[in-house]
Design an enzyme around this catalytic site. Structure first.
Site, PDB file in Angstrom:
ATOM      1  NE  ARG A   1       4.018  -3.438   0.697  1.00  0.00           N
ATOM      2  CZ  ARG A   1       3.017  -4.066   0.141  1.00  0.00           C
ATOM      3  NH1 ARG A   1       3.238  -5.116  -0.608  1.00  0.00           N
ATOM      4  NH2 ARG A   1       1.783  -3.666   0.298  1.00  0.00           N
TER       5      ARG A   1
ATOM      6  CD  GLU B   1       0.916  -2.311  -5.986  1.00  0.00           C
ATOM      7  OE1 GLU B   1       1.024  -1.843  -4.843  1.00  0.00           O
ATOM      8  OE2 GLU B   1      -0.147  -2.775  -6.429  1.00  0.00           O
TER       9      GLU B   1
ATOM     10  CD  GLU C   1      -0.516  -7.137  -6.420  1.00  0.00           C
ATOM     11  OE1 GLU C   1      -1.256  -6.511  -5.644  1.00  0.00           O
ATOM     12  OE2 GLU C   1       0.720  -7.047  -6.400  1.00  0.00           O
TER      13      GLU C   1
ATOM     14  CD1 TRP D   1      -4.782  -3.112   0.936  1.00  0.00           C
ATOM     15  CD2 TRP D   1      -5.797  -1.166   0.490  1.00  0.00           C
ATOM     16  NE1 TRP D   1      -5.273  -3.181  -0.352  1.00  0.00           N
ATOM     17  CE2 TRP D   1      -5.898  -1.991  -0.658  1.00  0.00           C
ATOM     18  CE3 TRP D   1      -6.369   0.101   0.435  1.00  0.00           C
ATOM     19  CZ2 TRP D   1      -6.539  -1.604  -1.828  1.00  0.00           C
ATOM     20  CZ3 TRP D   1      -7.006   0.500  -0.729  1.00  0.00           C
ATOM     21  CH2 TRP D   1      -7.083  -0.347  -1.847  1.00  0.00           C
TER      22      TRP D   1
ATOM     23  CD  GLU E   1      -0.529  -6.710   2.225  1.00  0.00           C
ATOM     24  OE1 GLU E   1      -1.126  -5.744   1.741  1.00  0.00           O
ATOM     25  OE2 GLU E   1       0.201  -7.472   1.564  1.00  0.00           O
TER      26      GLU E   1
ATOM     27  CG  PHE F   1      -7.118 -10.107   9.412  1.00  0.00           C
ATOM     28  CD1 PHE F   1      -7.651 -11.355   9.736  1.00  0.00           C
ATOM     29  CD2 PHE F   1      -6.340  -9.450  10.353  1.00  0.00           C
ATOM     30  CE1 PHE F   1      -7.433 -11.927  10.987  1.00  0.00           C
ATOM     31  CE2 PHE F   1      -6.120 -10.006  11.609  1.00  0.00           C
ATOM     32  CZ  PHE F   1      -6.659 -11.244  11.925  1.00  0.00           C
TER      33      PHE F   1
END
Ligand code: GAL
Length: 670
Positions: free
Chosen positions: A117, A156, A314, A322, A362, A364
């Site tokens: 991204r 972000e 968030e 990560w 993502e 997990f």
């Protein structure tokens, strides 16, 4: 229930509670379950559509709104407000295939390949055109729905495309430099380009700092500034489109404010946000994650106008995915972290993400609804948090009182300190600042972490840690603060260069030498494992200096070694009771704590049980005191008023369970 944002200037009626919501990953049957569970948990706001560009604009100019129409309706029917995202963090495959030139290039001119991204160059005009078109389309389609209450621009910004070194960026950089310096002469002088004979004869010869070899740090610093400005320009362009369609809807983007220099200059961006919003994740390797929560909150508050509330857009319910080893939160940590953010001034608690993904990069990462579903401790904690936030609704809009301690933090100073070769390349700007913050935090002092151009009025102590780059105006205002009776603490590596990254000559730290009455002749960075001891017993590592204390009293001297007997910490008394302390050595955290304790007047807060943090928010009529027990032991503190989470009166002893939080509501003075 229908909700209209016209009722209030905050996007939700109560404290905002929710998450990034990614229904596109699930069948429609799951959506019904989602709204059932959201309602049960008290969710009132979700960030929708963040990465959905390719799912609504399925080909160039071809839109499929059906699924989004449906989910927007479903949320409206269930009274859940929407923070609608422009999906520009995730350019669709058709755009990248048709225009591969929008991909950003790293410093070795390697592209950021599709598949992740933020794969776009902030200066690319083709990308900008497409991004603004999808932003307008969304605004026109959904911006006037009552329950769409705010805009979330992209995601972000800079997290992946913070620096782009491509030819388009290079051309934009040259234009930015021409605007800044006017003439090549001025640029050559500011950057000191005569070194290695780099004097530029034409703007066309200037390139971004490509490659890995040492570059002129002034060039690197200006490229950092330029990169921040380019991303801000992108944000502003999207903002303008959204405002042209929905002038009254608040627009924001999610920052990533922590303790290291940020990829963009957030305090300079903050004034362009209707709500200042942050994403915050603690790290498994952090020995003091709760202090990291405090640090980001103390920075966020200093970015809003007059300490107005900000919004946590968030954080995580438990482990992220990560880090090398992803630590799950322990019992109580989810609620404790969330309420700490509220105590630090956030009027919203949102998570990444609502439902844990089964697939994708993502899969997990924790979420409000984990893979195991609703019959879990985690989801039950989410519901408890939702109830707590409803109970805490009266806190909304209240503000922290003036803090006693101000700590200066500046992205530009951080970039300057870490860019280019330095005497000790292992030092971290964030570590130096956080050590000082940790010391005052342990003392339960009220702290704000401020940009250097802030108004210093009202603080008692101003800490200037590692402010490597200091301009004349900041230096003069810090001096003025001490001359007016304040206590200033300057640490090593502050005030070394001016705004052009040029060393201030005549003895370090040039910007503060006169104020401190002491100066450093030579840096003496220590080798790995090397330590020092001072004559008051304090110890440290990493950094020492050869200091001359001419008009300052010596507080502590080195014992032994080649600096034996020479000053490490000095203090200069000023007329109105002010003083200027110089800490020229890399003190251990216990020594920083001892020094910090000697600089503030003791308050009752400093004697609270170990591990209990106190946070205060006020409005005209009431005070809300948050007691956050980070320790593994039950604690008792003195308080008077009404405890909000248990709804019990308190007069005297207030019990705070191990790892728990209590919030006492009392009259205005508290
Ligand atoms: C954030 C990002 C989210 C998600 C989250 C995981 O930085 O905005 O989309 O990736 O990290 O922790």
């Amino acid at each position: 229930m229908t909700w209209s944002h016209a009722d209030n200037d905050w996007p939700t009626r109560g404290l905002s509670f929710g998450a990034d919501y990614n229904p596109e990953q699930w069948d429609k049957e799951v959506w019904k379950d989602d709204v059932r569970l959201m309602t049960q948990a008290g969710v009132n706001l979700v960030s929708l559509g963040i990465f959905s560009w390719g799912l609504v604009e399925v080909a160039d100019g071809e839109f499929d709104w059906e699924w989004m129409d449906e989910i927007v309706d479903l949320l409206a029917d269930n009274g859940i407000a929407v923070d609608l995202a422009t999906p520009t963090a995730a350019p669709p495959g058709w755009l990248l295939a048709a225009h591969p030139e929008v991909s950003p290039l790293d410093h070795d001119m390697r592209p950021r390949w599709p598949g992740s991204r933020l794969g776009w160059c902030p200066s690319n005009p083709v990308f900008r055109t497409y991004a603004l078109r999808i932003a307008r389309a969304l605004a026109e389609r959904y911006g006037h729905r009552d329950h769409v209450v705010m805009w979330h621009v992209s995601n972000e910004l800079g997290g992946g495309n913070g620096r782009c070194y491509c030819d388009t960026s290079a051309a934009a950089f040259r234009t930015w430099l021409e605007n800044k310096y006017g003439t090549l002469d001025a640029l050559n002088k500011a950057w000191g380009t005569a070194f290695w004979g780099h004097t530029y004869r034409d703007f066309a010869y200037i390139l971004p700092p490509r490659g890995n070899e040492s570059k002129n740090p002034a060039l690197v610093l200006d490229f950092d500034r330029f990169s921040s400005d380019e991303l801000l320009a992108h944000y502003l362009a999207e903002r303008e489109v959204l405002k042209s369609v929905t002038p009254d809807l608040p627009v924001t983007t999610n920052f990533m404010v922590g303790a290291e220099p940020d990829c963009v200059d957030y305090p300079r961006w903050a004034r362009h946000m209707d709500i200042v919003a942050n994403d915050h994740y603690t790290r498994s390797s952090d020995p003091l994650p709760e202090q990291d929560v405090a640090f980001s909150g103390d920075r966020m508050r200093a970015m809003t106008t007059e300490r107005r509330p900000w919004m946590l857009l968030e954080h995580s319910t438990s482990a992220v995915s990560w880090q090398p080893r992803n630590r799950a939160k322990t019992a109580g940590e989810l609620i404790r972290n969330s309420l700490s953010h509220v105590g630090h001034g956030s009027d919203g608690i949102l998570f990444f993400q609502w439902r844990a993904s089964a697939s994708g990069a993502e899969q997990f990462h924790s979420a409000m609804v984990p893979h195991a579903g609703e019959n879990t401790d985690l989801y039950r904690d989410v519901c408890t948090l939702g109830r707590h936030l409803q109970t805490l609704a009266p806190v909304m809009g209240s503000r922290a009182p003036q803090a006693r301690v101000g700590i200066l933090f500046d992205d530009e100073a951080g970039w300057a300190m870490t860019g280019g070769v330095k005497p000790n390349n292992h030092l971290s700007y964030g570590r130096i600042v956080r050590d000082w913050h940790a010391a005052f935090w342990r003392l339960n002092e009220s702290i704000e972490v401020l940009p250097p151009w802030s108004d210093f009025t009202g603080y008692e102590v101003l800490v200037v840690p590692g402010l490597f780059l200091t301009d004349d105006e900041t230096a003069a205002r810090v001096k003025g603060f001490a001359e007016a009776g304040g206590t200033v603490v300057v640490s090593y590596l502050s005030g070394i260069v001016d705004e052009h990254d040029r060393v201030r000559l005549g003895g370090y730290p040039g910007a503060f030498r006169e104020l401190l009455g002491a100066w450093c002749e030579e840096f003496r960075p220590l080798q790995e494992g090397e330590t020092f001891t001072l004559d008051n017993g304090w110890t440290g590592a990493e950094w020492t200096e050869l200091v001359h204390a001419e008009e300052a009293e010596v507080i502590a001297r080195y014992v032994g070694g080649h600096l034996g007997g020479r000053p490490a910490i000095t203090s200069r008394a000023l007329e109105a009771g002010g003083r200027a302390v110089y800490v020229s050595a890399g003190l251990d955290s216990d020594a920083v704590l001892a020094l910090a304790r000697s600089l503030v007047r003791p308050t009752s807060m400093a004697n609270l049980p170990n591990g209990v943090e106190v946070l205060v928010r006020r409005n005209d009529d009431e005070t809300f005191t948050f007691f956050v027990n980070h320790s593994g032991n039950d604690a008792v503190v003195e308080a008077h008023g009404q405890e909000m989470l248990t709804d019990e009166p308190v007069s005297g002893d207030l019990h705070i369970p191990a790892g728990g939080v209590r919030v006492v509501r009392s009259g205005a003075v508290g």
